[in-house]
Write a protein that holds these residues in place. Structure first.
Motif, PDB file in Angstrom:
ATOM      1  N   UNK A  11     -47.526 -22.966  36.449  1.00 40.65           N
ATOM      2  CA  UNK A  11     -48.309 -22.068  35.043  1.00 40.65           C
ATOM      3  C   UNK A  11     -48.969 -22.669  34.026  1.00 40.65           C
ATOM      4  N   UNK A  12     -50.251 -22.452  33.499  1.00 44.45           N
ATOM      5  CA  UNK A  12     -50.748 -23.037  32.469  1.00 44.45           C
ATOM      6  C   UNK A  12     -50.662 -22.059  31.244  1.00 44.45           C
ATOM      7  N   UNK A  13     -50.117 -22.473  30.286  1.00 51.08           N
ATOM      8  CA  UNK A  13     -50.159 -21.825  28.898  1.00 51.08           C
ATOM      9  C   UNK A  13     -51.518 -21.997  28.030  1.00 51.08           C
ATOM     10  N   UNK A  14     -51.943 -21.113  27.375  1.00 49.12           N
ATOM     11  CA  UNK A  14     -52.912 -21.522  26.294  1.00 49.12           C
ATOM     12  C   UNK A  14     -52.324 -21.886  25.086  1.00 49.12           C
ATOM     13  N   UNK A  72     -47.272 -26.394  30.288  1.00 46.86           N
ATOM     14  CA  UNK A  72     -47.269 -26.342  31.807  1.00 46.86           C
ATOM     15  C   UNK A  72     -45.973 -26.215  32.301  1.00 46.86           C
ATOM     16  N   UNK A  73     -45.911 -25.495  33.623  1.00 52.31           N
ATOM     17  CA  UNK A  73     -44.762 -25.406  34.249  1.00 52.31           C
ATOM     18  C   UNK A  73     -45.026 -25.464  35.778  1.00 52.31           C
ATOM     19  N   UNK A  74     -44.342 -26.460  36.500  1.00 57.89           N
ATOM     20  CA  UNK A  74     -44.672 -26.307  37.906  1.00 57.89           C
ATOM     21  C   UNK A  74     -43.057 -26.385  38.816  1.00 57.89           C
ATOM     22  N   UNK A  75     -43.129 -25.619  39.683  1.00 53.25           N
ATOM     23  CA  UNK A  75     -42.068 -25.327  40.453  1.00 53.25           C
ATOM     24  C   UNK A  75     -42.533 -25.770  41.899  1.00 53.25           C
ATOM     25  N   UNK A  76     -41.727 -26.638  42.490  1.00 55.44           N
ATOM     26  CA  UNK A  76     -42.105 -27.105  43.881  1.00 55.44           C
ATOM     27  C   UNK A  76     -40.702 -26.999  44.610  1.00 55.44           C
ATOM     28  N   UNK A  77     -41.008 -26.200  45.716  1.00 56.27           N
ATOM     29  CA  UNK A  77     -39.800 -26.158  46.679  1.00 56.27           C
ATOM     30  C   UNK A  77     -40.198 -26.821  47.960  1.00 56.27           C
ATOM     31  N   UNK A  78     -39.485 -27.458  48.716  1.00 56.42           N
ATOM     32  CA  UNK A  78     -39.548 -28.174  49.986  1.00 56.42           C
ATOM     33  C   UNK A  78     -38.418 -27.985  50.832  1.00 56.42           C
ATOM     34  N   UNK A 275     -44.462 -17.558  23.372  1.00 57.39           N
ATOM     35  CA  UNK A 275     -45.684 -18.089  23.261  1.00 57.39           C
ATOM     36  C   UNK A 275     -46.575 -17.068  22.971  1.00 57.39           C
ATOM     37  N   UNK A 276     -47.882 -17.575  22.992  1.00 58.00           N
ATOM     38  CA  UNK A 276     -49.234 -16.755  22.452  1.00 58.00           C
ATOM     39  C   UNK A 276     -50.466 -16.780  23.480  1.00 58.00           C
ATOM     40  N   UNK A 277     -51.147 -15.865  23.682  1.00 57.25           N
ATOM     41  CA  UNK A 277     -52.152 -16.188  24.426  1.00 57.25           C
ATOM     42  C   UNK A 277     -51.774 -15.724  26.012  1.00 57.25           C
ATOM     43  N   UNK A 278     -52.803 -16.082  26.730  1.00 55.45           N
ATOM     44  CA  UNK A 278     -52.704 -15.692  28.123  1.00 55.45           C
ATOM     45  C   UNK A 278     -52.260 -16.834  28.819  1.00 55.45           C
ATOM     46  N   UNK A 279     -51.779 -16.624  30.036  1.00 54.69           N
ATOM     47  CA  UNK A 279     -51.260 -17.802  31.000  1.00 54.69           C
ATOM     48  C   UNK A 279     -52.091 -17.544  32.298  1.00 54.69           C
ATOM     49  N   UNK A 280     -52.298 -19.069  33.104  1.00 55.34           N
ATOM     50  CA  UNK A 280     -52.841 -18.826  34.251  1.00 55.34           C
ATOM     51  C   UNK A 280     -51.833 -19.327  35.411  1.00 55.34           C
ATOM     52  N   UNK A 281     -51.817 -18.619  36.518  1.00 58.36           N
ATOM     53  CA  UNK A 281     -50.658 -18.937  37.719  1.00 58.36           C
ATOM     54  C   UNK A 281     -51.499 -19.292  38.868  1.00 58.36           C
ATOM     55  N   UNK A 282     -51.038 -20.334  39.647  1.00 57.29           N
ATOM     56  CA  UNK A 282     -51.421 -21.043  40.895  1.00 57.29           C
ATOM     57  C   UNK A 282     -50.193 -20.815  41.659  1.00 57.29           C
ATOM     58  N   UNK A 283     -50.568 -20.407  42.794  1.00 60.18           N
ATOM     59  CA  UNK A 283     -49.590 -20.293  43.988  1.00 60.18           C
ATOM     60  C   UNK A 283     -50.150 -20.748  45.320  1.00 60.18           C
ATOM     61  N   UNK A 284     -49.366 -21.643  45.912  1.00 57.34           N
ATOM     62  CA  UNK A 284     -49.715 -22.562  47.181  1.00 57.34           C
ATOM     63  C   UNK A 284     -48.613 -22.241  48.056  1.00 57.34           C
ATOM     64  N   UNK A 285     -48.566 -22.018  49.429  1.00 57.86           N
ATOM     65  CA  UNK A 285     -47.650 -21.898  50.453  1.00 57.86           C
ATOM     66  C   UNK A 285     -47.992 -22.899  51.594  1.00 57.86           C
ATOM     67  N   UNK A 286     -47.138 -23.475  52.235  1.00 58.85           N
ATOM     68  CA  UNK A 286     -47.540 -24.259  53.666  1.00 58.85           C
ATOM     69  C   UNK A 286     -46.477 -24.179  54.392  1.00 58.85           C
ATOM     70  N   UNK A 287     -46.592 -23.864  55.782  1.00 59.99           N
ATOM     71  CA  UNK A 287     -45.572 -23.376  56.525  1.00 59.99           C
ATOM     72  C   UNK A 287     -45.830 -24.053  57.843  1.00 59.99           C
ATOM     73  N   UNK A 288     -45.248 -25.232  58.260  1.00 56.07           N
ATOM     74  CA  UNK A 288     -45.671 -26.082  59.229  1.00 56.07           C
ATOM     75  C   UNK A 288     -44.689 -26.091  60.256  1.00 56.07           C
ATOM     76  N   UNK A 289     -44.920 -25.566  61.635  1.00 55.10           N
ATOM     77  CA  UNK A 289     -44.064 -25.628  62.778  1.00 55.10           C
ATOM     78  C   UNK A 289     -43.988 -27.182  63.039  1.00 55.10           C
ATOM     79  N   UNK A 290     -42.862 -27.539  63.330  1.00 50.07           N
ATOM     80  CA  UNK A 290     -42.530 -28.886  63.806  1.00 50.07           C
ATOM     81  C   UNK A 290     -41.618 -29.094  65.220  1.00 50.07           C
ATOM     82  N   UNK A 291     -41.442 -27.804  65.631  1.00 51.70           N
ATOM     83  CA  UNK A 291     -40.850 -28.145  66.860  1.00 51.70           C
ATOM     84  C   UNK A 291     -39.760 -26.671  67.198  1.00 51.70           C
TER      85      UNK A 291
END
Length: 293
Positions: A11-14, A72-78, A275-291
């Motif tokens: 998330x990116x906050x104005x 800004x706020x970032x969340x990363x889950x592995x 907060x005030x103003x708009x926010x921007x959101x980015x979202x990405x997913x990766x799912x990799x088979x390993x066996x």
């Protein structure tokens, strides 16, 4: 099957956020057909408070709070997840009327009990036009399992997958009326149709394999967190996953993160912030088979 999963939400906050509290539902579940063997969760900035807990439905929740200003706020889950979801003989489910009666008479009150998934919820409510749409699919005699599968395939055939045509605020009525949307919309439509017949139906948030095996088509909805439906098929079969976006039964390509009555119960990030103003959101997913599992 074993997968390495990565989820990134930013998330990116104005204007700077001066105070925030969030509930994160991003950790995959461990249950009878899925096991998490490794997991890490990274947040930036670091929260001032962080508590790991379980909600009523058994989902992992990270309750976090930020008391210092941030833009800004970032969340990363592995995670590494082993999935072994055996095929189900849908014909073993009882007829629709018997299934609905069994659900009505069931007295279990736990988080996975049928009683919590038959009525209206925050997003899903009865819709007469949708009930009429589904009625021909349920008219044939016999087991409820094939009838629910037929509805799954019918939604896949009748609704267009159009990212950007809806958002998290789109109602079931709007998605049904325009016959387009994304996995979230199709799950809500199917849940409304099943509950109208007294069939317990839950909303599932999770991941979908992005790289299908050779000879199989790439599944829709794999570039972001996916959503599908679990229907209760009686005590013998229990909860079975159906993916109306792709017209299939949920299998080893699907990894469950959270289960609830609708999206409002399982949103990856929910809460409140100042907060005030708009926010921007980015979202990405990766799912990799390993066996294989």
């Amino acid at each position: 099957m074993i997968y390495d999963l990565t989820l990134k939400i930013a998330y990116d906050y104005r204007s700077a956020v001066t105070d925030a509290r969030h509930s994160l539902r991003v950790r995959p579940r461990t249950d009878h057909d899925q096991t998490v063997t490794g997991l890490s969760l990274t947040l930036a900035p670091l929260p001032d408070e962080c508590v790991e807990e379980r909600d009523f439905f058994g989902n992992a929740v990270d309750a976090v709070a930020f008391h210092r200003p941030h833009r800004n706020l970032s969340v990363e889950m592995r995670a590494r997840v082993r999935v072994d979801r055996p095929a189900v003989d849908l014909a073993l489910a009882p007829p629709l009327a018997e299934l609905a009666e069994a659900a009505f008479l069931d007295r279990d009150s736990g988080g996975a009990a049928p009683m919590h998934f038959t009525g209206a919820s925050r997003i899903v409510a009865p819709l007469a036009a949708l009930t009429a749409y589904a009625e021909p699919t349920f008219a044939a005699p016999g087991s409820a399992g094939p009838a629910i599968m037929a509805l799954t395939r019918r939604i896949k055939a009748d609704f267009a997958y159009l990212p950007g045509s809806t958002d998290v605020r789109t109602s079931v009525a709007a998605a049904f009326r325009q016959r387009s949307g994304v996995c979230q919309d199709f799950a809500h439509v199917m849940i409304a149709a099943l509950r109208a017949r007294g069939i317990p139906a839950a909303y599932v948030s999770g991941f979908l394999r992005t790289d299908p095996p050779p000879g199989r088509p790439r599944l829709e909805g794999a570039d972001a967190m996916h959503a599908w439906v679990e229907a209760w098929l009686g005590d013998a079969l229990g909860w079975v996953g159906f993916d109306p976006t792709n017209g299939i039964v949920a299998g080893d390509d699907h990894v469950v993160v959270a289960v609830g009555r609708d999206y409002a119960d399982v949103a990856p990030v929910a809460g409140a912030f100042v907060t005030t103003g708009r926010q921007r959101t980015r979202h990405a997913v990766d799912m990799v088979p390993i066996g294989d599992a």
